[in-house]
Every structure is written in C-alpha cells, then in structure tokens.
Enzyme design. Sequence first.
Site: not given
Ligand code: GAL
Length: 514
Positions: A172, A232
């Site tokens: 991430d 997301d």
């Molecule tokens: C976001 C990511 C999501 C999930 C989340 C977890 O940045 O895009 O898919 O992994 O973090 O905190």
Amino acid sequence: MHLLSRRRVPLISLVSLLSLALALVRPVASYVSADGTVVIPGASSYNGLNLVPQMGWDNWNAFGCDVNETLVLRTAERMVRYGLRDLGYRYVVLDDCWSVGRNETGFLVENPKTFPHGMKYVADTIHSLGLKFGMYSSAGVFTCGRYPGSLGNEQKDADYFASVGADYLKYDNCFNQGQSGTAQISFNRYNVMSQALNRTGRPIVYSLCNWGDDNPYDWAYTISNSGRMSGDVYDSFNRPDSRCPCTEAIGCAWPGFHCSVMNILNKMASIQSRTMSGYFNDMDMLEVGNGGQSDNEYVVHFSMWAMNASPLLIGTNVLTLSPANLAIYSNPAVIALNQDPSATAAVRKWRYFVDPDETGEGEIALWTRSLNNTDQVVALLNAANTSMMMNATMNDIFLDPRTAGAYQAPPQLSETWDVYDLWANRMSNAEAGAIINGTAMNLTANTNSTLTRYNATATSYAQGLLNNDTALLGLKVGSIAPGGTWSAMIPRHSVGLYRLRQRESKVVRRKDEL
Ligand code: GAL
C-alpha cells in the site's frame, strides 16, 4: 506464535535465481506446455510470475480490520467447496490489521489474539488446500490502518513474508513520508521492496497498491506484477462522490476513495495499452455480493473487470454468499476472457452521454477486445436509465480508429463472425444453491462437460480454449456478416457481452500486427 528472530532468514536460493534467470531469457512462443503452463509471447513479467491476472479473495471490502485466523481459513475451505479454487481463485489475501508491532530484532509480529497459531500455520493450512497465501503491508511507516509499515524495514519484512510462506504481497501507499510526487520517487520507494522480495528467493507475486499515484502504469511493470490504477472502489454502480474526484487515470493528483464501478471503468480507457502479461492494471477488489448494487450492475462490474484483465479478487463474505452472487463469480466463459493469454485490456470504441438516472449519470459505451486466438469480444454497456437498443457495426468492432485511413482495411471486416452470448449459460440459482448446500454433484472431479462449470486446475483456460470447451464459449446467438451490425436490446445498467469467432477457420492477422 511464530518468532522469526529465532529462525534463520532464508538465503538467496541459487536454484530459484537460476530458474528465474532462465525464465526471463527463454525465447517464448504461444503454447500451453504439458503441465498446463501458459507461455506467452512478449511476456514481460519482471519476476516470471503472473502472466495472466491473479485471482483470489481479499477480506478488505467486506471485513475491513475485522480479521482473524478462523475467518481466513474458513473462507479458504469454502472456496474449495464452492469450486472457486478450481475456477482459478487461488490467492487468499489477508489485508491490513494483522500485526501488533515488531519484536526485539525488528521483525513483524502477528497479533497473537487474532492469529493464535501464528502466520505460518495459516499459510501451511491454505497451502494444504491447494491455495496460495497473500499478505499486506505499506510502503510507508504505517499501514493505512496505522499498523507497522515496511518503509525502512523492507528486507526484514520481505524475509518475514517469505519465512511464513506468503506467495503474494499487496503493498500500500499510506504514511509514505512524502516520498511521492514524481514517478521516480515512487518508483524508488516501491523498488526497494521489489528487490527485497527477489532476494528472498521465494516466488512472491508483488501487487502494488498506490492508487494510481504518479502513473504507475508507466513504470511499475519493471518491478511488480500489478498496480492499482484508481482510488478505492466503493459498492456503488455510478454514484459520483467528491472523495473520488478524478474521472481520468492519467495525472490524477488525488485518487481518493469511494470510487464507483463506472468511475474506475472509464479511467481504464486511457491506460488500456499499459496492460501486459506479467503486469496488470488493478481496478480494485470486486464488490459483487456486498449489497450496494443490483444483479445486473454486479454483472457489469464482473464483466468489465474480466474484460480489462484486472486482477479478480472476490471482495465479499464467501461464507454468506448468495446463489446469485456465486453464479456471477463462477461464470467460466467470462473468467476465460480475464485469463486469456493475450493479457490485453479492452478498448472503449465509443461513449455517449444519454438518459441520466437519479445520480445525474447516464451513458452508453462499446468496449471491444482482441483475444489471443483471434476471437473478438464485444461489450455493449448500457449505463443509462432505461433499456436501449444498442448497435455495434463491423467497423466499430474491428476498425481501430488510431489506424483508420493509414492502412488497408482489417481483413476481419470481410469475414463472417459467429456471436456467442457469454452470460446465456449463467448457472441457475438452483444449481448455485445446490453447490452452497453441498447437494450438487462433486465439484472436485473434472466437471468440464457441463455448460456452467469449469475446473481450471484440471485443464487451464488456455487449453480449454484450444479444446473449444463449451463452458468457455457461452451460447451461440447469431452471426455478423461483412458490412453487418450486431444489435441487442440491453436493459438499464446492464451489459451484453459477446465472444465473436470467425466462422471459417482462416487465419487473419491480429489487430496488433496491423
Ligand atoms: C487502502 C487500500 C485498500 C485496503 C486499505 C487497508 O489504502 O487501497 O485496498 O488495503 O488500504 O487499510
């Protein structure tokens, strides 16, 4: 609890390095080897992995931080029982919020309450089910859920992932200490983990999750196997949301979150040429089953993710999956598009803004895609508010506007094409319900003889296509002659998804050879 500090960190395996080097220099041809491996011309995978998009399950969309060993292992068992593993959903990915910190030697430690037998036990159990195990971290000092991130600890963390037996890392972008803003800065930061994973000697699919920041589709294929290209996903078909402000992928300064299916899909139009074997543009995890969209809308979501060679990660609670949603996830004719050895994404040939719904959005579009065996896919997408009679002419389907006028007409225009509807053989709710109840016929046997089931563990999609397996073809619903038009009535928020196959098996040049 598994204490990595007491174990020997795996050294580079000469054997695996050698085989990796061989895989990278081996001249490639288009064929399926005896063991079912797909070999793809021009494959550019940086580590030899993920020549077709990864498929699996990830807990985040449905569970967020509410994760534990029982959930992960019960889901894995259920994926086997429902035939999802054998359809190709191989990676069971544990997302954020699994760790409690670092031990005295700096290695990550799993939460002993939620993962009481340690992470190696989880990985071993998943492997014993014939599945692969994915884990998560961030190229920042914290993960997005504020657990320890890997920035500055890349090698230790890569060694931890390898030592527990992870086969996949989702990586991430949160808390990156300002190390973003140019492609070079982001590349350098993500490359440290890429190199660290390689040094472990364990094959680990590397899935970048920087939400499209700094245009990863321009550089990430040299260091990873997939890259998120948007903020997301949210379980909404087309609702605009100020937290997802961009409508184009390229140069999006704030990817955000709460992005609808249609928002993410349309961002693919400008970057479709940056999808390739070994590196896929990740449109984010699937929302099918989470309740925010109609059945037709979920069919659009699944179809267009498959059509664009996005990773297909089930993002719902498999333990409570409804028959209708299992039927969507289980359509082998649509998954075969996703797993096509061409590893290409779709082209949006035209798009018109019409007939908005209550969100203020309304459009119709034609997407097409050339497949490896010269089949062509046509998606008539109705994201307007009412049913539409939609038309695709032969020129729409086969003429690439970028080359129009510059070259002779594509030979495909003078052929007759049979049209197969890829949703016509969708599994009935009764059949899907019987699978869920455990009263359906045995799914572990090679059940490829039916129209609704497919076992890709027994026969790869590439081989199944060579065999003209009926489960991968859908139902023949008509044909298009030279100069003809394909027309279909498409309901509101739905898609007509068709595979076109040349009637005579004359070999035509592929579009990318024009
Ligand atoms: C976001 C990511 C999501 C999930 C989340 C977890 O940045 O895009 O898919 O992994 O973090 O905190």
